[in-house]
Design an enzyme around this catalytic site. Structure first.
Site, PDB file in Angstrom:
ATOM      1  N   ASP A  65      34.367  44.983  60.994  1.00 18.21           N
ATOM      2  CA  ASP A  65      35.736  45.051  60.444  1.00 18.21           C
ATOM      3  C   ASP A  65      36.606  45.925  61.346  1.00 18.21           C
ATOM      4  O   ASP A  65      37.760  45.606  61.632  1.00 18.21           O
ATOM      5  CB  ASP A  65      35.753  45.648  59.032  1.00 18.21           C
ATOM      6  CG  ASP A  65      35.643  44.594  57.937  1.00 18.21           C
ATOM      7  OD1 ASP A  65      34.969  43.573  58.166  1.00 18.21           O
ATOM      8  OD2 ASP A  65      36.227  44.794  56.850  1.00 18.21           O
ATOM      9  N   ASP A 100      28.301  56.956  64.061  1.00 19.62           N
ATOM     10  CA  ASP A 100      29.573  57.682  63.928  1.00 19.62           C
ATOM     11  C   ASP A 100      30.290  57.739  65.275  1.00 19.62           C
ATOM     12  O   ASP A 100      31.497  57.505  65.381  1.00 19.62           O
ATOM     13  CB  ASP A 100      29.363  59.082  63.328  1.00 19.62           C
ATOM     14  CG  ASP A 100      28.240  59.878  63.985  1.00 19.62           C
ATOM     15  OD1 ASP A 100      27.465  59.301  64.777  1.00 19.62           O
ATOM     16  OD2 ASP A 100      28.139  61.088  63.711  1.00 19.62           O
ATOM     17  N   TYR A 160      21.016  46.438  52.270  1.00 17.64           N
ATOM     18  CA  TYR A 160      21.523  45.279  51.529  1.00 17.64           C
ATOM     19  C   TYR A 160      20.443  44.632  50.673  1.00 17.64           C
ATOM     20  O   TYR A 160      20.735  44.086  49.619  1.00 17.64           O
ATOM     21  CB  TYR A 160      22.045  44.218  52.506  1.00 17.64           C
ATOM     22  CG  TYR A 160      23.500  44.343  52.879  1.00 17.64           C
ATOM     23  CD1 TYR A 160      23.971  45.461  53.550  1.00 17.64           C
ATOM     24  CD2 TYR A 160      24.400  43.326  52.568  1.00 17.64           C
ATOM     25  CE1 TYR A 160      25.301  45.556  53.907  1.00 17.64           C
ATOM     26  CE2 TYR A 160      25.729  43.425  52.922  1.00 17.64           C
ATOM     27  CZ  TYR A 160      26.180  44.532  53.591  1.00 17.64           C
ATOM     28  OH  TYR A 160      27.497  44.620  53.937  1.00 17.64           O
ATOM     29  N   ASP A 211      28.285  45.577  59.394  1.00 10.25           N
ATOM     30  CA  ASP A 211      29.357  45.179  58.476  1.00 10.25           C
ATOM     31  C   ASP A 211      30.595  46.030  58.738  1.00 10.25           C
ATOM     32  O   ASP A 211      31.707  45.522  58.891  1.00 10.25           O
ATOM     33  CB  ASP A 211      28.879  45.358  57.029  1.00 10.25           C
ATOM     34  CG  ASP A 211      29.945  44.991  56.010  1.00 10.25           C
ATOM     35  OD1 ASP A 211      30.593  43.950  56.192  1.00 10.25           O
ATOM     36  OD2 ASP A 211      30.129  45.764  55.043  1.00 10.25           O
ATOM     37  N   LYS A 236      21.407  55.539  63.538  1.00  9.53           N
ATOM     38  CA  LYS A 236      21.660  56.902  63.072  1.00  9.53           C
ATOM     39  C   LYS A 236      20.322  57.627  63.113  1.00  9.53           C
ATOM     40  O   LYS A 236      19.837  58.160  62.107  1.00  9.53           O
ATOM     41  CB  LYS A 236      22.280  56.848  61.657  1.00  9.53           C
ATOM     42  CG  LYS A 236      22.772  58.173  61.115  1.00  9.53           C
ATOM     43  CD  LYS A 236      24.014  58.705  61.813  1.00  9.53           C
ATOM     44  CE  LYS A 236      24.328  60.109  61.318  1.00  9.53           C
ATOM     45  NZ  LYS A 236      25.414  60.763  62.080  1.00  9.53           N
TER      46      LYS A 236
END
Ligand code: IPM
Ligand code: MG
Length: 347
Positions: free
Chosen positions: A246, A218, A136, A242, A186
Site C-alpha cells: 500500500d 521499519d 494471517y 500487505d 523483523k
C-alpha cells in the site's frame, strides 16, 4: 482460456467491467469469461462470502480476474462470514502463495505521487509477498487473561519450506530484472523473522548471481519514501507485504494504479488490483480502473504466456495517461468508464 470473473463488492464490479472491455477489445481467440459471486455480494445471496459454486468455478478456470471484497454492511458478521474471508479463502484453497506487486511510476504521474517527483521517478520495484502463511493464517481468537481482561491473539509463524518457496520466487524474479533482492523482516525482534532470514540466506547459495540484502521492516518503510529507487525486488511475509505494498502504491502515484498477480506453483493465477472495495466511492463511477486493467495484462503475461497483448495493454495505459486521462485519485475528473474509454482509444 477460461477466465473466472469475480468482481465482488464496492468498486469491484465497476473496475472489473473496464478490464473486461479491454480484454474483449483484444479479440483473443478462445478467451471465455464466466462470472461468479464473491464477498459481501455472495453473502447477501447465498449466506457465504465464498460459496462452493464460486470456489469450484475458480478451480475450473485457467485464471481468475478479481475485483475487491469488503462491505461495511458485513463488518459485524462473525469473522468466517466476512467478505475478506473470500479472498483469503481463495488464496489458501488454490495455494496462491506468491503475490507479485510491481510498483513503477508512469512518468506522466510524477506529480500525483506523494513524493517529490525527482524521488518518485526512480521507483521501479516488485514486492513479492508471501500469501499463504504468517499471522494471517495462524491460530487466532479471543480469550480472557488471568486478570480478567479480554485479549485477542493471532499467532505468527512460518516453516522453512514456506520461506524457501517464496524466497525462490524472489530470487527468480530478481534474476529476470536487475539482479538485486532485498529480504524484509523483523529479525531483531521476531523468531519467525530469524528463521525467515536464515532460510533466505541458505537459499541464496543457489543464486550466486543475485545480490541479496536484508532490511528490517521499519527501516524498509522509511527507505521506501526516502529513496525508493534503491529497490529492485523485495521479498517479504504476508503482513509486512500487505503494508509495504500500500505504501509503495502511494509513492508510485495512487493506490488505484497497482496491479497484482497471486500465483501457485504452476503459475495458475488470480489477478487483482491491490486496492480494496472503497465503499465510500462505490457506485459513483469515480474509481480508477487502471490497476485492474493492468492486472488483466499481468494475467495475459503470466497465466497465458501472451506477452505481446499484455505489452499492448500497458502501452495503451501509458498513452492514455500521457494524453492527460486522469480519474479523481490522480487529480482529474474522468469517470471509471471514461478512463476505460481512454485506454480503449489508445489500444
Ligand atoms: C490486500 C488486501 C487484503 C489483505 C484484505 C482485503 C484481506 O488488503 O490484498 O492487500 O490483507 O491481504
Ligand atoms: Mg492490502
Amino acid at each position: 482460456m477460461h477466465v473466472a470473473i469475480l468482481a465482488g463488492d464496492g468498486v469491484g464490479p465497476e473496475v472489473v467491467a473496464e478490464a473486461r472491455r479491454v480484454l474483449e477489445a483484444l479479440h483473443l481467440p478462445q478467451m471465455q469469461f464466466e462470472d461468479g459471486l464473491v464477498g459481501g455480494a455472495a453473502y447477501k445471496v447465498s449466506g457465504h462470502p465464498l460459496p462452493e459454486e464460486t470456489l469450484q468455478l475458480a478451480r475450473r478456470a485457467d485464471a481468475i480476474l478479481f475485483g475487491a471484497v469488503g462491505d461495511p454492511d458485513c463488518d459485524n458478521l462473525e469473522r468466517h462470514l466476512r467478505p475478506e474471508q473470500a479472498i483469503l479463502g481463495l488464496r489458501s484453497a488454490l495455494k496462491l502463495f506468491a503475490n507479485l506487486r510491481p510498483a513503477k511510476l508512469f512518468p506522466e504521474l510524477a506529480d500525483a505521487s506523494a513524493l517529490r517527483p525527482e524521488i518518485a521517478k526512480e521507483i521501479d520495484l516488485v514486492i513479492i509477498r508471501e500469501l499463504n502463511g504468517d499471522v494471517y493464517f495462524g491460530e487466532k481468537g479471543f480469550r480472557t487473561t488471568t486478570d480478567g481482561y479480554r485479549q485477542g491473539y493471532d499467532v505468527m509463524s512460518y516453516d522453512e519450506q514456506e520461506v524457501r518457496r517464496i524466497a525462490r520466487v524472489g530470487f527468480e524474479t530478481a534474476r529476470a530484472r536487475d539482479g538485486r533482492l532485498c529480504s524484509v523482516d523483523k529479525a531483531n525482534v521476531l523468531e519467525t523473522s530469524q528463521l525467515w532470514r536464515d532460510v533466505v540466506i541458505e537459499t541464496a547459495k543457489d543464486y550466486p548471481d543475485i545480490s541479496l540484502s536484508h532490511m528490517y521492516v521499519d527501516n524498509a518503510a522509511m527507505q521506501l519514501v526516502r529513496n525508493p529507487g534503491q529497490f529492485d525486488v523485495i521479498v517479504t511475509g504476508n503482513l509486512f507485504g500487505d503494508i509495504l505494498s500500500d505504501q509503495a502504491s502511494m509513492c508510485a502515484g495512487s493506490i488505484g494504479m497497482l496491479p497484482s498477480a497471486s500465483l501457485d506453483a504452476a503459475q495458475k493465477g488470480l489477478y487483482e488490483p491491490i486496492h480494496g472495495s472503497a465503499p465510500d466511492i462505490a457506485g459513483q463511477g469515480k474509481a480508477n480502473p487502471l490497476a485492474t486493467i493492468l492486472s488483466a495484462a499481468m494475467m495475459l503475461r503470466y497465466s497465458f504466456g501472451l506477452g505481446e497483448p499484455a505489452d499492448r495493454i500497458e502501452r495503451a495505459v501509458a498513452q492514455a495517461l500521457a494524453k492527460g486521462a486522469r480519474t479523481a485519485d490522480l487529480g482529474g475528473a474522468l469517470s471509471t468508464s471514461q478512463m476505460g474509454d481512454a485506454v480503449l482509444a489508445a489500444l
